[in-house]
Structure formats: C-alpha cells, structure tokens
Design an enzyme around this catalytic site. Structure first.
Site, short mmCIF file in Angstrom:
data_model
loop_
_atom_site.label_atom_id
_atom_site.label_comp_id
_atom_site.label_asym_id
_atom_site.label_seq_id
_atom_site.Cartn_x
_atom_site.Cartn_y
_atom_site.Cartn_z
N THR A 236 0.83 -1.21 0.00
CA THR A 236 0.00 0.00 0.00
C THR A 236 0.86 1.26 0.00
O THR A 236 0.54 2.25 -0.68
CB THR A 236 -0.94 0.01 1.23
OG1 THR A 236 -1.83 -1.10 1.14
CG2 THR A 236 -1.74 1.29 1.29
N SER B 266 -6.98 -0.78 -6.73
CA SER B 266 -6.58 -1.05 -5.35
C SER B 266 -5.10 -1.40 -5.38
O SER B 266 -4.57 -1.82 -6.41
CB SER B 266 -7.39 -2.22 -4.78
OG SER B 266 -6.77 -2.75 -3.62
N THR B 267 -4.45 -1.22 -4.25
CA THR B 267 -3.07 -1.70 -4.16
C THR B 267 -2.98 -3.17 -4.56
O THR B 267 -2.01 -3.61 -5.18
CB THR B 267 -2.53 -1.53 -2.73
OG1 THR B 267 -2.45 -0.14 -2.42
CG2 THR B 267 -1.14 -2.15 -2.58
N ASN B 268 -4.05 -3.91 -4.23
CA ASN B 268 -4.01 -5.36 -4.41
C ASN B 268 -4.01 -5.80 -5.87
O ASN B 268 -3.72 -6.96 -6.16
CB ASN B 268 -5.18 -6.00 -3.68
CG ASN B 268 -5.15 -5.69 -2.20
OD1 ASN B 268 -4.16 -5.16 -1.68
ND2 ASN B 268 -6.23 -6.00 -1.50
N THR C 205 36.21 -36.93 -12.81
CA THR C 205 34.97 -37.12 -12.05
C THR C 205 35.35 -37.27 -10.59
O THR C 205 36.33 -37.96 -10.27
CB THR C 205 34.18 -38.35 -12.52
OG1 THR C 205 35.01 -39.53 -12.37
CG2 THR C 205 33.76 -38.21 -13.97
N SER D 74 47.00 -10.16 -2.69
CA SER D 74 47.33 -10.29 -1.27
C SER D 74 48.05 -9.04 -0.78
O SER D 74 48.81 -8.42 -1.52
CB SER D 74 48.22 -11.52 -1.05
OG SER D 74 48.66 -11.57 0.30
N SER D 75 47.80 -8.73 0.49
CA SER D 75 48.51 -7.62 1.12
C SER D 75 49.83 -8.07 1.74
O SER D 75 50.61 -7.25 2.22
CB SER D 75 47.62 -7.00 2.22
OG SER D 75 47.35 -7.98 3.22
#
Length: 466
Positions: free
Chosen positions: A107, A146-148, A193, A324-325
C-alpha cells in the site's frame, strides 16, 4: 491541504495532520511509510524500473477511466502527462523515498505513486502540490484500482521488462563460452569425475559444455517469464472488482499493453490471481537454477586455473588485481569468486521468496514487498554478474596447452580404453601397477605384452582422443 508558511504544507489523513516540504511531490501517506519502515536501506527509487511500471499502470488506468466516462478528460490528460514524466525518468529522487521492505502488502508503494502522480499533475496544470481538490491521489489517480491489483501488476510488468536484459546477459555469456570452446578444441586434457582422473577430453569440450548449461536456462527464463503476462488489474481489493466497472479489467489490460509494448491479458480468475504468488515462485526458482549453475561453472574455473605452480593450472584467468597484502605476486580468481557470491545471494533470495509466498492468507499475500525486493535484486545481480564474468574473465581466458599435455601424459586415464581389448579386471591391474611404480601406463602395457605394437600406437596416439 493547508500551508503553514512558504516552505512547508500541511496534509491530513485519518491519523491527523503532518507537515511536509511545500514542494514535495509525495504526500502524507508516503511520509508515514518513511517513518514506519526505515529498515532495509533499499528504497523505491533504487529500483527505477518499478517506478516506471507503476507509472505505466496509472497511465493505463487513467486512460480506461477516461474512456468509461469516470474521469474528466482534463484530469485524465494531467495524470497522463505526469505518468509520462515518470516513465521517461525525468522525475525520481527524492520523491520515492519509501523502503522496499514494508508492511501493508505494498500500500505504501502504491500511495507513493498515487501522490507523486497527483502532485506532478497539479504542477502540470499550474497548481501547487497538495491541492488535491483538483487532482486527488485516491479519488482520481487510484480510481477503479486497489493496491491489491496495482502492485502485483506493476511487479509482473517490471519482471517482464527486466527479463530481456537478463536474457541478453545470458546469451552474451553463452557466445563467449562457445568461442572459447572453438579456440580450445585441440587442447587435449584429463577429464575428471569426483576430482579424480577419468577419461580423455578436450578443453574445448569442457567450455562448450559450460556454454550449453547456461544456454539451457535461456529457454527456462523465456518460458517462466510468460507467466508474468497474466495480470489481475481490475480485480481491485480481493479480485471481485469492487468499485470498478465490469469491463475495466479488459480495457485496462489493453491500455497497459499499448503503454508498455508488452502483450498482457486479464487473469482468468481475478480472485485467485490476487492471492496467488505462484508465478513469482516460479520466476525465482529459475533465477536460483541459473545462479546454481553459474556458481558451479565458476568453481570449475577456479579449480582449472589453480596454481600457478601447485594447482591444476590448465587455464589462465585474466589478472584483475593484486591478490594479497602480504604475499607478493599472488593473483586471485576474483571475478569467479564474485560470481559465486552472487549465486549464494540469489539462492538466499529464492528461499525468502518461497517463505513469503507460503505466508499468504485468505484473499491476499501481505508479503509481496519482500517478494518483489528479492526477485528484482536477483535479476539485477545476475545480469550485472554475468556481464562482468564475461567481460573481465571469460573473454580473456587462455589455455596452458603444455600443462594440459603434461598432466595428460602422466595420467592413467587411458586405462578405460583398455576395457574393450583386455577386459576391466586386467586393465585395472595394469593401472594399479603403473600407479604403484610411478610409471606411465604405456610403459606397463609394453612390459606386460598385452597389446601389439600397432594397438599400442593407436591407443596412445593423442589424435585418437582429441
């Protein structure tokens, strides 16, 4: 509506008076929704495609009401012009500030649209926002609705409009994978696999299979999208059509089809269509299916590119950033990792949609706001994610043919090809000996004398297995 001073105005609803900015295009209902539902931080204006759909519904409804003589032509024209501004994207922020997650079965969203359309219409005819005696959010913009029926119709239209972009992302990714299939057609490798060596294949076959698994979902998405073309506009509150003319639904659907460019039809049973969210579950399920398969594909890309020295290393992904740091030179498969996370989010969104759909009661499902939030988010994530995966990963993938051949030559995968010649049990013994002695299968076959020189040459000729 009253003006307290030049910068503000006062609007009144059943709960009392509220002060709004004088130039605000939304009204008191929207203001209360903003205060009540500051929960997710994701707002209606973050999904402009939904705003456009709402405007299309309002435009179609105004045209229908005008055609039926329920709306004066000048008011209908003002509403039509206001809707066009929304459809063109001319007006959006900050006039659609409500949270996407809200109580009230949508709504607040419908009233936000009603108020903005009404106030845009008022400005268009030279009046001030809030002067609803001329154009009223409920009495005129929401007439025969309607909102619906408005809200689920707008959701369906939004999904339909967004499907083509998602399909385009899928098709483009499929084509990129097909190109790699052709490029890698002659790269012989080990097929696996359960992460164990299995039988020979080409890298091209592997990528062509990737393409096929994504292309299957193009068909699935096209099929499920058709469920969205049946709408309940005209059903009003619970599908009985209360306060709407009997032929409103048919006419409104025709006008909305014209406005949107999408062929829509009234639901066969408007009461059922108002309470049932099964179509949304089906759409979300296909989005989940897509995400699961994309995530599996990305798992494979990460495995195939693992290394660069201590992994499989059969393909090289484009280097996108330092990984990577602390570890110099490390580069991570960040694009597939991103796509994996998109997949996880979409799976979670689908669970939310499923639970919300099951929470419907009697003639309405009040949980539609969280359904639309999650479906639209999933569609956006998948479309953007697939575009990035294609552009910043798949298009730049390279094969390490030398590595593929080295792994192939040192594997025991041709043992399966011995089955038709010497039988499974004897072939298994030869493979076991080769593994135990850490030698090639060809060497053991030659030592055992189980095949002729011609048979050995044919069996271990790479061109026979490419």
């Amino acid at each position: 509506m009253r003006r307290s001073h030049l910068s503000t105005r006062i609007e009144t609803d059943l709960l009392g008076d509220r002060i709004l900015p004088a130039d605000a295009l939304y009204g008191v209902h929207t203001l209360r929704a903003v205060e009540n539902f500051a929960v997710s931080g994701t707002h209606l204006h973050d999904f402009p495609e939904l705003v456009v759909s709402l405007a299309m519904v309002k435009k179609a409804a105004a045209a229908t009401n005008n055609e039926l003589g329920l709306l004066e032509p000048d008011i209908a024209a003002a509403i039509d012009a206001a809707c066009d501004k929304l459809i063109s994207g001319e007006v959006l922020k900050p006039h659609f500030p409500i949270d996407m997650m809200q109580g009230g079965a949508g709504t607040s969203t419908n009233m936000n649209a009603n108020e903005v359309v009404a106030n845009l219409a008022l400005v268009g005819i030279g009046r001030q926002p809030g002067e609803y005696d001329m154009v009223h959010p409920n009495d005129h913009v929401n007439l025969s609705q309607s909102t619906n029926d408005v809200y689920p119709t707008a959701i369906r239209l939004t999904v339909l409009c967004g499907t083509e972009a998602l399909l385009n992302s899928q098709r483009a990714l499929v084509e990129a994978l097909r190109r790699k299939g052709v490029e890698f057609a002659n790269v012989l490798k080990v097929g696996r696999t359960q992460l164990q060596d299995a039988v020979p294949m080409s890298l091209g076959e592997e990528f062509d299979a990737f393409a096929e698994t994504i292309e299957e979902d193009v068909v699935q998405l096209e099929s499920v999208a058709r469920l969205m073309t049946e709408i309940n506009l005209g059903g009003t509150a619970i599908g009985t059509g209360v306060n709407a003319p009997k032929n409103f639904s048919t006419l409104a659907c025709a006008h909305l089809s014209r406005v949107s460019g999408i062929s829509l039809s009234p639901a066969r049973n408007l009461v059922e269509a108002t309470s049932d969210t099964g179509a949304f579950v089906s759409v979300s399920s296909v989005l989940k299916r897509m995400s699961v398969k994309l995530s599996k594909l990305c798992n494979d890309l990460r495995l195939l590119s693992s290394g660069p020295r201590a992994g499989l290393g059969e393909i090289r992904l484009p280097a996108m950033q330092a990984g990577s740091s602390i570890m110099p030179g490390k580069v991570n498969p960040v694009i597939p990792e991103m796509m994996n996370q998109v997949g996880f989010q979409v799976v979670g969104n689908d669970l939310t949609v499923t639970l919300a759909a099951s929470a419907g009661q009697l003639q309405l499902n009040a949980m539609e706001p969280v359904i639309v939030l999650n479906i639209l988010q999933s569609m956006r994530l998948l479309a953007n994610g697939m575009n990035i995966l294609r552009e910043r990963c798949v298009d730049g993938i390279e094969a390490d043919a030398e590595r593929c051949r080295s792994l192939y030559d040192n594997s025991l995968i041709l043992a399966a090809s011995l089955n038709p010649i010497i039988g499974y049990s004897r072939a298994a013994k030869l493979a076991k000996r080769a593994l135990a002695e850490n030698v090639g299968l060809k060497q053991v076959v030659e030592a055992e004398g189980v095949l002729t020189a011609t048979q050995i040459a044919l069996l271990f000729d790479p061109t026979e297995h490419a």
